[in-house]
Design a protein around this motif. Structure first.
Motif, PDB file in Angstrom:
ATOM      1  N   SER A 174       0.845  -1.200   0.000  1.00 53.19           N
ATOM      2  CA  SER A 174       0.000   0.000   0.000  1.00 53.19           C
ATOM      3  C   SER A 174       0.877   1.245   0.000  1.00 53.19           C
ATOM      4  O   SER A 174       2.057   1.209   0.366  1.00 53.19           O
ATOM      5  CB  SER A 174      -0.919   0.011   1.222  1.00 53.19           C
ATOM      6  OG  SER A 174      -0.152   0.285   2.389  1.00 53.19           O
ATOM      7  N   VAL A 175       0.307   2.352  -0.401  1.00 49.72           N
ATOM      8  CA  VAL A 175       1.051   3.615  -0.475  1.00 49.72           C
ATOM      9  C   VAL A 175       1.654   3.956   0.889  1.00 49.72           C
ATOM     10  O   VAL A 175       2.841   4.289   0.987  1.00 49.72           O
ATOM     11  CB  VAL A 175       0.130   4.756  -0.967  1.00 49.72           C
ATOM     12  CG1 VAL A 175       0.837   6.096  -0.871  1.00 49.72           C
ATOM     13  CG2 VAL A 175      -0.325   4.485  -2.390  1.00 49.72           C
ATOM     14  N   ASP A 176       0.858   3.869   1.940  1.00 49.24           N
ATOM     15  CA  ASP A 176       1.362   4.210   3.279  1.00 49.24           C
ATOM     16  C   ASP A 176       2.501   3.297   3.706  1.00 49.24           C
ATOM     17  O   ASP A 176       3.525   3.760   4.203  1.00 49.24           O
ATOM     18  CB  ASP A 176       0.236   4.149   4.314  1.00 49.24           C
ATOM     19  CG  ASP A 176      -0.771   5.278   4.148  1.00 49.24           C
ATOM     20  OD1 ASP A 176      -0.433   6.293   3.490  1.00 49.24           O
ATOM     21  OD2 ASP A 176      -1.894   5.137   4.660  1.00 49.24           O
ATOM     22  N   ASN A 177       2.325   1.997   3.531  1.00 46.63           N
ATOM     23  CA  ASN A 177       3.375   1.056   3.926  1.00 46.63           C
ATOM     24  C   ASN A 177       4.650   1.256   3.114  1.00 46.63           C
ATOM     25  O   ASN A 177       5.758   1.191   3.650  1.00 46.63           O
ATOM     26  CB  ASN A 177       2.903  -0.389   3.790  1.00 46.63           C
ATOM     27  CG  ASN A 177       1.941  -0.784   4.874  1.00 46.63           C
ATOM     28  OD1 ASN A 177       1.849  -0.146   5.919  1.00 46.63           O
ATOM     29  ND2 ASN A 177       1.203  -1.848   4.634  1.00 46.63           N
ATOM     30  N   THR A 178       4.505   1.500   1.830  1.00 48.72           N
ATOM     31  CA  THR A 178       5.667   1.704   0.973  1.00 48.72           C
ATOM     32  C   THR A 178       6.390   2.990   1.355  1.00 48.72           C
ATOM     33  O   THR A 178       7.624   3.019   1.438  1.00 48.72           O
ATOM     34  CB  THR A 178       5.247   1.739  -0.509  1.00 48.72           C
ATOM     35  OG1 THR A 178       4.567   0.506  -0.803  1.00 48.72           O
ATOM     36  CG2 THR A 178       6.436   1.891  -1.420  1.00 48.72           C
ATOM     37  N   ALA A 179       5.643   4.048   1.617  1.00 48.61           N
ATOM     38  CA  ALA A 179       6.260   5.313   2.029  1.00 48.61           C
ATOM     39  C   ALA A 179       6.992   5.157   3.359  1.00 48.61           C
ATOM     40  O   ALA A 179       8.128   5.622   3.517  1.00 48.61           O
ATOM     41  CB  ALA A 179       5.205   6.406   2.128  1.00 48.61           C
ATOM     42  N   ASP A 180       6.357   4.490   4.316  1.00 51.90           N
ATOM     43  CA  ASP A 180       6.999   4.266   5.620  1.00 51.90           C
ATOM     44  C   ASP A 180       8.280   3.450   5.472  1.00 51.90           C
ATOM     45  O   ASP A 180       9.300   3.762   6.093  1.00 51.90           O
ATOM     46  CB  ASP A 180       6.049   3.543   6.579  1.00 51.90           C
ATOM     47  CG  ASP A 180       4.886   4.421   7.037  1.00 51.90           C
ATOM     48  OD1 ASP A 180       4.968   5.663   6.858  1.00 51.90           O
ATOM     49  OD2 ASP A 180       3.906   3.860   7.552  1.00 51.90           O
ATOM     50  N   LYS A 181       8.238   2.433   4.644  1.00 51.49           N
ATOM     51  CA  LYS A 181       9.410   1.580   4.428  1.00 51.49           C
ATOM     52  C   LYS A 181      10.538   2.389   3.783  1.00 51.49           C
ATOM     53  O   LYS A 181      11.706   2.259   4.142  1.00 51.49           O
ATOM     54  CB  LYS A 181       9.033   0.397   3.550  1.00 51.49           C
ATOM     55  CG  LYS A 181       9.948  -0.799   3.714  1.00 51.49           C
ATOM     56  CD  LYS A 181       9.397  -2.004   2.977  1.00 51.49           C
ATOM     57  CE  LYS A 181       8.298  -2.635   3.794  1.00 51.49           C
ATOM     58  NZ  LYS A 181       7.806  -3.890   3.288  1.00 51.49           N
ATOM     59  N   PHE A 182      10.193   3.244   2.814  1.00 54.97           N
ATOM     60  CA  PHE A 182      11.190   4.077   2.152  1.00 54.97           C
ATOM     61  C   PHE A 182      11.850   5.022   3.157  1.00 54.97           C
ATOM     62  O   PHE A 182      13.073   5.165   3.195  1.00 54.97           O
ATOM     63  CB  PHE A 182      10.549   4.883   1.016  1.00 54.97           C
ATOM     64  CG  PHE A 182      11.498   5.857   0.378  1.00 54.97           C
ATOM     65  CD1 PHE A 182      12.406   5.427  -0.570  1.00 54.97           C
ATOM     66  CD2 PHE A 182      11.487   7.197   0.758  1.00 54.97           C
ATOM     67  CE1 PHE A 182      13.298   6.325  -1.144  1.00 54.97           C
ATOM     68  CE2 PHE A 182      12.378   8.093   0.190  1.00 54.97           C
ATOM     69  CZ  PHE A 182      13.282   7.664  -0.770  1.00 54.97           C
ATOM     70  N   ILE A 183      11.037   5.673   3.981  1.00 57.30           N
ATOM     71  CA  ILE A 183      11.577   6.606   4.989  1.00 57.30           C
ATOM     72  C   ILE A 183      12.483   5.869   5.968  1.00 57.30           C
ATOM     73  O   ILE A 183      13.569   6.351   6.314  1.00 57.30           O
ATOM     74  CB  ILE A 183      10.428   7.339   5.715  1.00 57.30           C
ATOM     75  CG1 ILE A 183       9.738   8.311   4.737  1.00 57.30           C
ATOM     76  CG2 ILE A 183      10.932   8.075   6.941  1.00 57.30           C
ATOM     77  CD1 ILE A 183       8.423   8.865   5.234  1.00 57.30           C
ATOM     78  N   GLU A 184      12.069   4.694   6.385  1.00 54.14           N
ATOM     79  CA  GLU A 184      12.873   3.893   7.308  1.00 54.14           C
ATOM     80  C   GLU A 184      14.238   3.550   6.701  1.00 54.14           C
ATOM     81  O   GLU A 184      15.275   3.699   7.331  1.00 54.14           O
ATOM     82  CB  GLU A 184      12.110   2.611   7.653  1.00 54.14           C
ATOM     83  CG  GLU A 184      12.843   1.671   8.595  1.00 54.14           C
ATOM     84  CD  GLU A 184      12.050   0.393   8.802  1.00 54.14           C
ATOM     85  OE1 GLU A 184      12.692  -0.670   8.762  1.00 54.14           O
ATOM     86  OE2 GLU A 184      10.821   0.453   9.013  1.00 54.14           O
ATOM     87  N   ILE A 185      14.250   3.129   5.456  1.00 54.39           N
ATOM     88  CA  ILE A 185      15.512   2.789   4.771  1.00 54.39           C
ATOM     89  C   ILE A 185      16.346   4.044   4.587  1.00 54.39           C
ATOM     90  O   ILE A 185      17.556   4.045   4.839  1.00 54.39           O
ATOM     91  CB  ILE A 185      15.237   2.096   3.425  1.00 54.39           C
ATOM     92  CG1 ILE A 185      14.629   0.720   3.657  1.00 54.39           C
ATOM     93  CG2 ILE A 185      16.511   1.996   2.591  1.00 54.39           C
ATOM     94  CD1 ILE A 185      14.066   0.063   2.425  1.00 54.39           C
ATOM     95  N   PHE A 186      15.726   5.139   4.167  1.00 57.31           N
ATOM     96  CA  PHE A 186      16.441   6.387   3.945  1.00 57.31           C
ATOM     97  C   PHE A 186      17.101   6.863   5.244  1.00 57.31           C
ATOM     98  O   PHE A 186      18.265   7.230   5.264  1.00 57.31           O
ATOM     99  CB  PHE A 186      15.486   7.454   3.402  1.00 57.31           C
ATOM    100  CG  PHE A 186      16.148   8.768   3.143  1.00 57.31           C
ATOM    101  CD1 PHE A 186      16.910   8.950   1.997  1.00 57.31           C
ATOM    102  CD2 PHE A 186      16.022   9.827   4.028  1.00 57.31           C
ATOM    103  CE1 PHE A 186      17.535  10.155   1.748  1.00 57.31           C
ATOM    104  CE2 PHE A 186      16.642  11.029   3.797  1.00 57.31           C
ATOM    105  CZ  PHE A 186      17.408  11.209   2.637  1.00 57.31           C
ATOM    106  N   GLU A 187      16.338   6.833   6.329  1.00 59.27           N
ATOM    107  CA  GLU A 187      16.885   7.279   7.605  1.00 59.27           C
ATOM    108  C   GLU A 187      18.015   6.366   8.094  1.00 59.27           C
ATOM    109  O   GLU A 187      18.980   6.837   8.697  1.00 59.27           O
ATOM    110  CB  GLU A 187      15.782   7.368   8.667  1.00 59.27           C
ATOM    111  CG  GLU A 187      14.850   8.547   8.422  1.00 59.27           C
ATOM    112  CD  GLU A 187      13.672   8.600   9.406  1.00 59.27           C
ATOM    113  OE1 GLU A 187      13.401   7.594  10.096  1.00 59.27           O
ATOM    114  OE2 GLU A 187      13.016   9.658   9.434  1.00 59.27           O
ATOM    115  N   SER A 188      17.926   5.084   7.800  1.00 64.07           N
ATOM    116  CA  SER A 188      18.986   4.165   8.242  1.00 64.07           C
ATOM    117  C   SER A 188      20.295   4.406   7.522  1.00 64.07           C
ATOM    118  O   SER A 188      21.367   4.212   8.081  1.00 64.07           O
ATOM    119  CB  SER A 188      18.544   2.713   8.083  1.00 64.07           C
ATOM    120  OG  SER A 188      18.545   2.342   6.732  1.00 64.07           O
ATOM    121  N   VAL A 189      20.242   4.837   6.275  1.00 68.92           N
ATOM    122  CA  VAL A 189      21.496   5.092   5.535  1.00 68.92           C
ATOM    123  C   VAL A 189      22.021   6.511   5.703  1.00 68.92           C
ATOM    124  O   VAL A 189      23.168   6.782   5.359  1.00 68.92           O
ATOM    125  CB  VAL A 189      21.357   4.754   4.026  1.00 68.92           C
ATOM    126  CG1 VAL A 189      21.063   3.291   3.818  1.00 68.92           C
ATOM    127  CG2 VAL A 189      20.334   5.634   3.345  1.00 68.92           C
TER     128      VAL A 189
END
Length: 191
Positions: A174-189
């Motif tokens: 879903s859009v929300d889950n995909t956005a959250d996952k992207f932010i999580e990965i972005f913040e981790s790197v």
């Protein structure tokens, strides 16, 4: 959308490129149709309406389109709107993945799953990951594909389980889950 003739509608909603395995698809289903005729495959043909210049890039598309028009188990149904496309998916029985490894990813597989329909795919490229390595939905050979397709067509309990399974996976995209996952990965790197 579909007449009530007792046939189960399978959706093949992929481009008709040679590289997506359109010939392999026809080879398989020509043989499968010899064993049973209680299904119809709806070809959505996203390549319809392409310019003559684009058709030159893969001239096989026109050949495949003509072949599908003259094949007893297929019907071409080009959807003009997104609403019409999802109505077709909701009215179908299940989806089929492209049958060649060069079709690495297929959003159209997730489209079918989001409608609560199972999708049967080859066990390569991104499909094992997309389907969480579910052995009931991934085929390793033509005989395996035939066996798994027959089970989905003949076993209502299995079909229901696989439909629910696919719908739950689709929710993860879903859009929300995909956005959250992207932010999580972005913040981790970026830490």
């Amino acid at each position: 959308m579909f007449e009530d003739d007792g046939k189960k509608r399978l959706v093949y909603n992929h481009r008709l490129y040679r590289s997506y395995g359109t010939q392999e698809f026809l080879n398989f289903f020509d043989k499968f149709y010899e064993t049973r005729q209680d299904f119809e495959i709806i070809i959505t043909d996203p390549t319809q309406g392409r310019s003559a210049e684009r058709n030159k890039l893969d001239s096989a598309i026109l050949k495949f389109r003509e072949r599908f028009k003259n094949t007893p188990y297929t019907r071409i149904n080009h959807c003009k709107t997104q609403e019409e496309y999802y109505e077709l998916l909701h009215g179908s029985y299940m989806g089929l993945g492209p049958l060649k490894a060069s079709a690495l990813w297929s959003m159209s597989v997730v489209d079918v799953m989001s409608c609560g329909k199972p999708v049967l795919c080859p066990a390569y490229a991104a499909f094992p990951e997309m389907l969480r390595h579910n052995p009931h939905l991934l085929a390793n050979s033509q005989s395996d594909l035939s066996e798994k397709l027959n089970k989905l067509l003949d076993d209502p309990e299995h079909y229901g389980d696989m439909s629910n399974y696919c719908f739950e996976i689709a929710k993860e995209y879903s859009v929300d889950n995909t956005a959250d996952k992207f932010i999580e990965i972005f913040e981790s790197v970026t830490r």
